[in-house]
Write an enzyme that holds these catalytic residues in place. Structure first.
Site, PDB file in Angstrom:
ATOM      1  N   LYS A 184       9.169  14.801  18.398  1.00  0.00           N
ATOM      2  CA  LYS A 184       9.441  13.550  19.104  1.00  0.00           C
ATOM      3  C   LYS A 184      10.898  13.500  19.578  1.00  0.00           C
ATOM      4  O   LYS A 184      11.723  14.308  19.154  1.00  0.00           O
ATOM      5  CB  LYS A 184       9.116  12.361  18.186  1.00  0.00           C
ATOM      6  CG  LYS A 184       7.643  12.334  17.733  1.00  0.00           C
ATOM      7  CD  LYS A 184       6.700  11.846  18.808  1.00  0.00           C
ATOM      8  CE  LYS A 184       5.248  12.179  18.645  1.00  0.00           C
ATOM      9  NZ  LYS A 184       4.563  11.847  17.438  1.00  0.00           N
TER      10      LYS A 184
HETATM   11  C1  LIG Z   1       3.186  11.341  16.867  1.00  0.00           C
HETATM   12  C2  LIG Z   1       2.328  10.196  17.194  1.00  0.00           C
HETATM   13  C3  LIG Z   1       1.813   9.322  16.217  1.00  0.00           C
HETATM   14  C4  LIG Z   1       1.857   9.610  14.748  1.00  0.00           C
HETATM   15  O1  LIG Z   1       3.063   9.837  14.235  1.00  0.00           O
HETATM   16  P1  LIG Z   1       3.248  10.708  12.899  1.00  0.00           P
HETATM   17  O2  LIG Z   1       4.687  10.463  12.601  1.00  0.00           O
HETATM   18  O3  LIG Z   1       2.945  12.126  13.236  1.00  0.00           O
HETATM   19  O4  LIG Z   1       2.351  10.153  11.854  1.00  0.00           O
HETATM   20  C5  LIG Z   1       1.109   8.199  16.621  1.00  0.00           C
HETATM   21  N1  LIG Z   1       0.892   7.943  17.913  1.00  0.00           N
HETATM   22  C6  LIG Z   1       1.329   8.770  18.879  1.00  0.00           C
HETATM   23  C7  LIG Z   1       1.057   8.428  20.303  1.00  0.00           C
HETATM   24  C8  LIG Z   1       2.048   9.915  18.556  1.00  0.00           C
HETATM   25  O5  LIG Z   1       2.450  10.733  19.539  1.00  0.00           O
END
Ligand SMILES: *Cc1c(COP(=O)(O)O)cnc(C)c1O
Length: 392
Positions: A184
């Site tokens: 991210k």
């Molecule tokens: C990465 C992501 C999540 C979940 O996040 P985690 O930290 O991996 O649990 C939820 N929604 C979207 C759109 C994502 O890209």
């Protein structure tokens, strides 16, 4: 595989190593002062009253639903073109996810009209997801929610620092949820944040994050409390000081890295918009995107598998965002085959490819990817010679 250009890459340097080492030397590892600093700085950054750091983005979404009191009798309207966690979070509470379509092949965010069509007497909330860092039509969506008395949850996993008219992603609805997963824009490995301006929800989230307990180990260590009560069904969804230290350093780099992502996105758009066989969504997006992803939509006569294979052979990693949730086996078994119900989402599910985008990329990298795209389009079209009448 050693990629020439990977899909994503982290901006980590000595400052993260220093910050983490400092936490280790302090010998205080669970939530404490560093986490409080991270929460305060994050809240200031996006302009929200309360921010709670948590173990990951998925539990951030679960806490949002739990704090709103969403449960087994309720429906939550949400996109299918998102990561599966967006819908799983509703399921954890026993609620039923009801899928809405996206706006168009040029705007992959959830359609306000489609949301409105899915509202029933059982609907309690709308969850939006700012696809790729591009804000959904929040003005329209929030007013639909108000009209029908619904809560709004923002899955802002892609969108830390994205904004429109100076207002940041995560601050439009009742609760905003962020992920700090490795790939991210702000990465701590695992981690997340729940934000809200509502004091009532903040009180619930604070307690539910840590077993429903009224005090933290940190408060007792500080001598602020000796015991605790349990006042709600809570969870252990805490982050730790190591990740919060990483997060603080990463937060300091966010704006610089987001603007580099925007610059690279503009380069891609300039070079790709003249190439036949491919369309680039979000060209005329009004807001300031965090440019988490760079998605393209292949023309329907291009064989996507062949396209992606050819990119891989050239050392360039690509991905798909997303296989639609309503088409996964688990969701089909549980909620029935909804094929044809979300035509635009299904088109994107078949034709989308995500190209590499990360702040360490240069203009030269973008050119290399675009050259590779030209060859992959030729290969992909040769594999599917018959023109497809569904093109468009
Ligand atoms: C990465 C992501 C999540 C979940 O996040 P985690 O930290 O991996 O649990 C939820 N929604 C979207 C759109 C994502 O890209």
């Amino acid at each position: 595989m050693a990629w020439l250009i990977p899909l994503a890459d982290l901006d980590l340097d000595e400052s993260e190593i220093q910050a983490v080492t400092q936490v280790l030397r302090s010998k205080w590892l669970t939530m404490g002062q560093v986490t409080q600093d991270f929460e305060r700085r994050f809240a200031e950054h996006i302009g929200v009253k309360h921010a709670f750091a948590v173990a990951n983005g998925t539990v951030a979404l679960h806490l949002a639903h739990a704090a709103l009191g969403i449960g087994p009798q309720d429906e939550v309207v949400l996109p299918s073109l998102t990561f599966v966690a967006t819908a799983n979070a509703a399921l954890y509470t026993g609620a039923t996810p009801v899928f809405a379509d996206i706006t168009s092949l040029d705007n992959l965010t959830v359609s306000p009209q489609s949301i409105e069509q899915r509202i029933s007497p059982r609907t309690r909330a709308i969850t939006v997801m700012h696809y790729g860092g591009y804000l959904c039509a929040m003005g329209e969506i929030v007013s639909i929610a108000h009209e029908h008395g619904l809560a709004v949850i923002e899955d802002a996993a892609h969108a830390p620092g994205a904004s429109i008219g100076g207002k940041m992603a995560g601050t439009f609805g009742d609760v905003g949820c962020f992920s700090f997963f490795s790939n991210k824009n702000l990465a701590t490995g695992e981690g997340g944040m729940v934000v809200t301006d509502r004091d009532d929800l903040a009180d619930k989230i604070r307690v539910m994050r840590s077993h429903g307990m009224t005090t933290l180990t940190w408060d007792r260590h500080q001598g602020h409390a000796h015991s605790y009560d349990v006042v709600a069904l809570g969870y252990n969804y805490r982050i730790d000081e190591i990740r919060s230290a990483l997060g603080l350093v990463q937060l300091g780099k966010l704006e610089k890295n987001n603007s580099q992502r925007r610059w690279l996105t503009a380069e891609y758009q300039r070079l790709l918009s003249v190439i036949p066989g491919i369309r680039v969504p979000f060209i005329d997006h009004a807001g300031l995107s965090s440019c988490h992803l760079f998605p393209v939509i292949l023309d329907s006569q291009v064989n996507r598998q062949r396209f992606m294979d050819c990119m891989r052979e050239q050392g360039i990693q690509t991905s798909i965002h997303y296989p639609p949730i309503h088409q996964f086996s688990y969701y089909r078994q549980r909620f029935g085959d909804q094929a044809g119900l979300l035509p635009l989402t299904e088109q994107v599910g078949l034709r989308e490819v995500t190209l590499p985008l990360y702040p360490g990329m240069t203009a030269r990298h973008v050119e290399l990817v675009v050259d590779a795209v030209r060859l992959a389009l030729d290969r992909g079209m040769a594999a599917n010679p018959a023109p497809d009448q569904h093109k468009g």
